[in-house]
Design a protein around this motif. Structure first.
Motif, PDB file in Angstrom:
ATOM      1  N   MET A  90       0.830  -1.199   0.000  1.00 15.22           N
ATOM      2  CA  MET A  90       0.000   0.000   0.000  1.00 15.22           C
ATOM      3  C   MET A  90       0.873   1.261   0.000  1.00 15.22           C
ATOM      4  O   MET A  90       0.467   2.318  -0.472  1.00 15.22           O
ATOM      5  N   MET A  91       2.093   1.150   0.484  1.00 19.84           N
ATOM      6  CA  MET A  91       3.004   2.288   0.601  1.00 19.84           C
ATOM      7  C   MET A  91       3.951   2.391  -0.593  1.00 19.84           C
ATOM      8  O   MET A  91       4.810   3.265  -0.621  1.00 19.84           O
ATOM      9  N   ALA A  92       3.781   1.551  -1.599  1.00 21.95           N
ATOM     10  CA  ALA A  92       4.743   1.479  -2.705  1.00 21.95           C
ATOM     11  C   ALA A  92       4.943   2.822  -3.409  1.00 21.95           C
ATOM     12  O   ALA A  92       6.088   3.230  -3.673  1.00 21.95           O
ATOM     13  N   GLU A  93       3.871   3.518  -3.722  1.00 23.24           N
ATOM     14  CA  GLU A  93       4.004   4.807  -4.423  1.00 23.24           C
ATOM     15  C   GLU A  93       4.666   5.843  -3.525  1.00 23.24           C
ATOM     16  O   GLU A  93       5.473   6.656  -3.981  1.00 23.24           O
ATOM     17  N   CYS A  94       4.339   5.813  -2.250  1.00 22.26           N
ATOM     18  CA  CYS A  94       4.968   6.729  -1.290  1.00 22.26           C
ATOM     19  C   CYS A  94       6.477   6.468  -1.226  1.00 22.26           C
ATOM     20  O   CYS A  94       7.283   7.395  -1.283  1.00 22.26           O
ATOM     21  N   ILE A  95       6.833   5.204  -1.145  1.00 24.48           N
ATOM     22  CA  ILE A  95       8.244   4.822  -1.100  1.00 24.48           C
ATOM     23  C   ILE A  95       8.966   5.286  -2.369  1.00 24.48           C
ATOM     24  O   ILE A  95      10.046   5.868  -2.308  1.00 24.48           O
ATOM     25  N   ARG A  96       8.358   5.033  -3.518  1.00 27.63           N
ATOM     26  CA  ARG A  96       8.974   5.414  -4.791  1.00 27.63           C
ATOM     27  C   ARG A  96       9.190   6.921  -4.866  1.00 27.63           C
ATOM     28  O   ARG A  96      10.276   7.396  -5.234  1.00 27.63           O
ATOM     29  N   LEU A  97       8.171   7.694  -4.495  1.00 22.26           N
ATOM     30  CA  LEU A  97       8.297   9.149  -4.571  1.00 22.26           C
ATOM     31  C   LEU A  97       9.236   9.697  -3.500  1.00 22.26           C
ATOM     32  O   LEU A  97       9.922  10.698  -3.732  1.00 22.26           O
ATOM     33  N   ASP A  98       9.287   9.044  -2.336  1.00 20.83           N
ATOM     34  CA  ASP A  98      10.276   9.446  -1.320  1.00 20.83           C
ATOM     35  C   ASP A  98      11.684   9.370  -1.899  1.00 20.83           C
ATOM     36  O   ASP A  98      12.503  10.265  -1.696  1.00 20.83           O
ATOM     37  N   ARG A  99      11.978   8.293  -2.621  1.00 20.08           N
ATOM     38  CA  ARG A  99      13.312   8.121  -3.223  1.00 20.08           C
ATOM     39  C   ARG A  99      13.565   9.183  -4.281  1.00 20.08           C
ATOM     40  O   ARG A  99      14.638   9.776  -4.331  1.00 20.08           O
ATOM     41  N   GLU A 100      12.585   9.389  -5.159  1.00 19.10           N
ATOM     42  CA  GLU A 100      12.732  10.406  -6.210  1.00 19.10           C
ATOM     43  C   GLU A 100      13.003  11.773  -5.591  1.00 19.10           C
ATOM     44  O   GLU A 100      13.881  12.514  -6.043  1.00 19.10           O
ATOM     45  N   CYS A 101      12.230  12.104  -4.586  1.00 23.69           N
ATOM     46  CA  CYS A 101      12.334  13.422  -3.964  1.00 23.69           C
ATOM     47  C   CYS A 101      13.661  13.592  -3.226  1.00 23.69           C
ATOM     48  O   CYS A 101      14.333  14.617  -3.379  1.00 23.69           O
ATOM     49  N   ALA A 102      14.038  12.599  -2.450  1.00 19.74           N
ATOM     50  CA  ALA A 102      15.320  12.678  -1.738  1.00 19.74           C
ATOM     51  C   ALA A 102      16.473  12.837  -2.725  1.00 19.74           C
ATOM     52  O   ALA A 102      17.391  13.640  -2.502  1.00 19.74           O
ATOM     53  N   ASP A 103      16.408  12.100  -3.822  1.00 19.23           N
ATOM     54  CA  ASP A 103      17.483  12.163  -4.805  1.00 19.23           C
ATOM     55  C   ASP A 103      17.569  13.529  -5.482  1.00 19.23           C
ATOM     56  O   ASP A 103      18.663  14.071  -5.642  1.00 19.23           O
ATOM     57  N   ILE A 104      16.431  14.090  -5.902  1.00 16.95           N
ATOM     58  CA  ILE A 104      16.488  15.387  -6.584  1.00 16.95           C
ATOM     59  C   ILE A 104      16.892  16.492  -5.611  1.00 16.95           C
ATOM     60  O   ILE A 104      17.629  17.413  -5.989  1.00 16.95           O
ATOM     61  N   CYS A 105      16.445  16.405  -4.366  1.00 16.50           N
ATOM     62  CA  CYS A 105      16.858  17.411  -3.376  1.00 16.50           C
ATOM     63  C   CYS A 105      18.365  17.351  -3.149  1.00 16.50           C
ATOM     64  O   CYS A 105      19.036  18.381  -3.098  1.00 16.50           O
ATOM     65  N   SER A 106      18.885  16.151  -3.034  1.00 14.80           N
ATOM     66  CA  SER A 106      20.323  15.975  -2.854  1.00 14.80           C
ATOM     67  C   SER A 106      21.093  16.485  -4.068  1.00 14.80           C
ATOM     68  O   SER A 106      22.118  17.167  -3.932  1.00 14.80           O
ATOM     69  N   TYR A 107      20.571  16.188  -5.252  1.00 15.73           N
ATOM     70  CA  TYR A 107      21.243  16.623  -6.477  1.00 15.73           C
ATOM     71  C   TYR A 107      21.223  18.149  -6.612  1.00 15.73           C
ATOM     72  O   TYR A 107      22.245  18.748  -6.957  1.00 15.73           O
ATOM     73  N   LEU A 108      20.078  18.757  -6.317  1.00 13.90           N
ATOM     74  CA  LEU A 108      20.006  20.219  -6.404  1.00 13.90           C
ATOM     75  C   LEU A 108      20.917  20.866  -5.361  1.00 13.90           C
ATOM     76  O   LEU A 108      21.592  21.854  -5.655  1.00 13.90           O
ATOM     77  N   GLU A 109      20.973  20.295  -4.181  1.00  9.69           N
ATOM     78  CA  GLU A 109      21.878  20.800  -3.150  1.00  9.69           C
ATOM     79  C   GLU A 109      23.322  20.758  -3.655  1.00  9.69           C
ATOM     80  O   GLU A 109      24.076  21.730  -3.522  1.00  9.69           O
ATOM     81  N   SER A 110      23.688  19.667  -4.277  1.00  9.57           N
ATOM     82  CA  SER A 110      25.027  19.526  -4.840  1.00  9.57           C
ATOM     83  C   SER A 110      25.255  20.508  -5.986  1.00  9.57           C
ATOM     84  O   SER A 110      26.324  21.130  -6.082  1.00  9.57           O
ATOM     85  N   ALA A 111      24.260  20.663  -6.852  1.00 10.38           N
ATOM     86  CA  ALA A 111      24.382  21.592  -7.986  1.00 10.38           C
ATOM     87  C   ALA A 111      24.585  23.025  -7.508  1.00 10.38           C
ATOM     88  O   ALA A 111      25.388  23.768  -8.078  1.00 10.38           O
ATOM     89  N   ILE A 112      23.875  23.406  -6.470  1.00 12.20           N
ATOM     90  CA  ILE A 112      24.037  24.755  -5.917  1.00 12.20           C
ATOM     91  C   ILE A 112      25.445  24.928  -5.355  1.00 12.20           C
ATOM     92  O   ILE A 112      26.092  25.952  -5.585  1.00 12.20           O
ATOM     93  N   SER A 113      25.930  23.900  -4.671  1.00  7.51           N
ATOM     94  CA  SER A 113      27.253  24.011  -4.045  1.00  7.51           C
ATOM     95  C   SER A 113      28.363  24.156  -5.076  1.00  7.51           C
ATOM     96  O   SER A 113      29.401  24.742  -4.792  1.00  7.51           O
ATOM     97  N   ARG A 114      28.146  23.659  -6.297  1.00 14.08           N
ATOM     98  CA  ARG A 114      29.176  23.803  -7.344  1.00 14.08           C
ATOM     99  C   ARG A 114      28.829  24.905  -8.336  1.00 14.08           C
ATOM    100  O   ARG A 114      29.464  25.032  -9.373  1.00 14.08           O
ATOM    101  N   ASN A 115      27.795  25.679  -8.027  1.00 14.15           N
ATOM    102  CA  ASN A 115      27.377  26.814  -8.847  1.00 14.15           C
ATOM    103  C   ASN A 115      27.040  26.397 -10.279  1.00 14.15           C
ATOM    104  O   ASN A 115      27.468  27.028 -11.255  1.00 14.15           O
ATOM    105  N   SER A 116      26.259  25.339 -10.387  1.00 15.09           N
ATOM    106  CA  SER A 116      25.833  24.834 -11.701  1.00 15.09           C
ATOM    107  C   SER A 116      25.071  25.912 -12.466  1.00 15.09           C
ATOM    108  O   SER A 116      24.307  26.689 -11.881  1.00 15.09           O
ATOM    109  N   PRO A 117      25.218  25.944 -13.772  1.00 16.90           N
ATOM    110  CA  PRO A 117      24.446  26.888 -14.578  1.00 16.90           C
ATOM    111  C   PRO A 117      22.986  26.448 -14.745  1.00 16.90           C
ATOM    112  O   PRO A 117      22.184  27.170 -15.328  1.00 16.90           O
TER     113      PRO A 117
END
Length: 108
Positions: free
Chosen positions: A35-62
């Motif tokens: 029942m939690m499968a979609e929640c789990i999937r989106l949790d992973r997607e969201c955590a990953d994009i947040c981490s990636y954007l945090e990293s992109a900001i730290s390296r001043n990505s264009p």
């Protein structure tokens, strides 16, 4: 724009990533994991994009603004899914996701 100008967003991204990772792990412990499968999937997607954007900001990505647009979309989707579940971890994750989506929209 320097990393310092993004300090509030960096903190919000990190908080959202942490909330999503906690929700992901907690959902895996629920009695009805299917029942939690979609929640789990989106949790992973969201955590990953947040981490990636945090990293992109730290390296001043264009591509910060473009990534923030995508991050806002994924955070919103995750928040919408999490708010469907009454578990405390899901409700806290939804709040963090909506806060992060709003912060991303301000720079995108």
């Amino acid at each position: 724009m320097s990393n310092q100008n993004y300090q509030d967003l960096l903190e919000t991204l990190h908080d959202c990533m942490t909330a999503c990772n906690h929700c992901f792990n907690s959902c895996l412990q629920e009695d009805d994991v299917k029942m939690m499968a979609e929640c789990i999937r989106l949790d992973r997607e969201c955590a990953d994009i947040c981490s990636y954007l945090e990293s992109a900001i730290s390296r001043n990505s264009p591509f910060i603004k473009e990534l923030a647009t995508v991050c806002a979309k994924i955070c919103t989707a995750c928040g919408e899914e999490c708010k469907k579940h009454q578990h405390d971890h899901c409700q806290k994750c939804a709040d963090a996701c909506f806060k992060c989506a709003d912060a991303c929209k301000k720079i995108s």
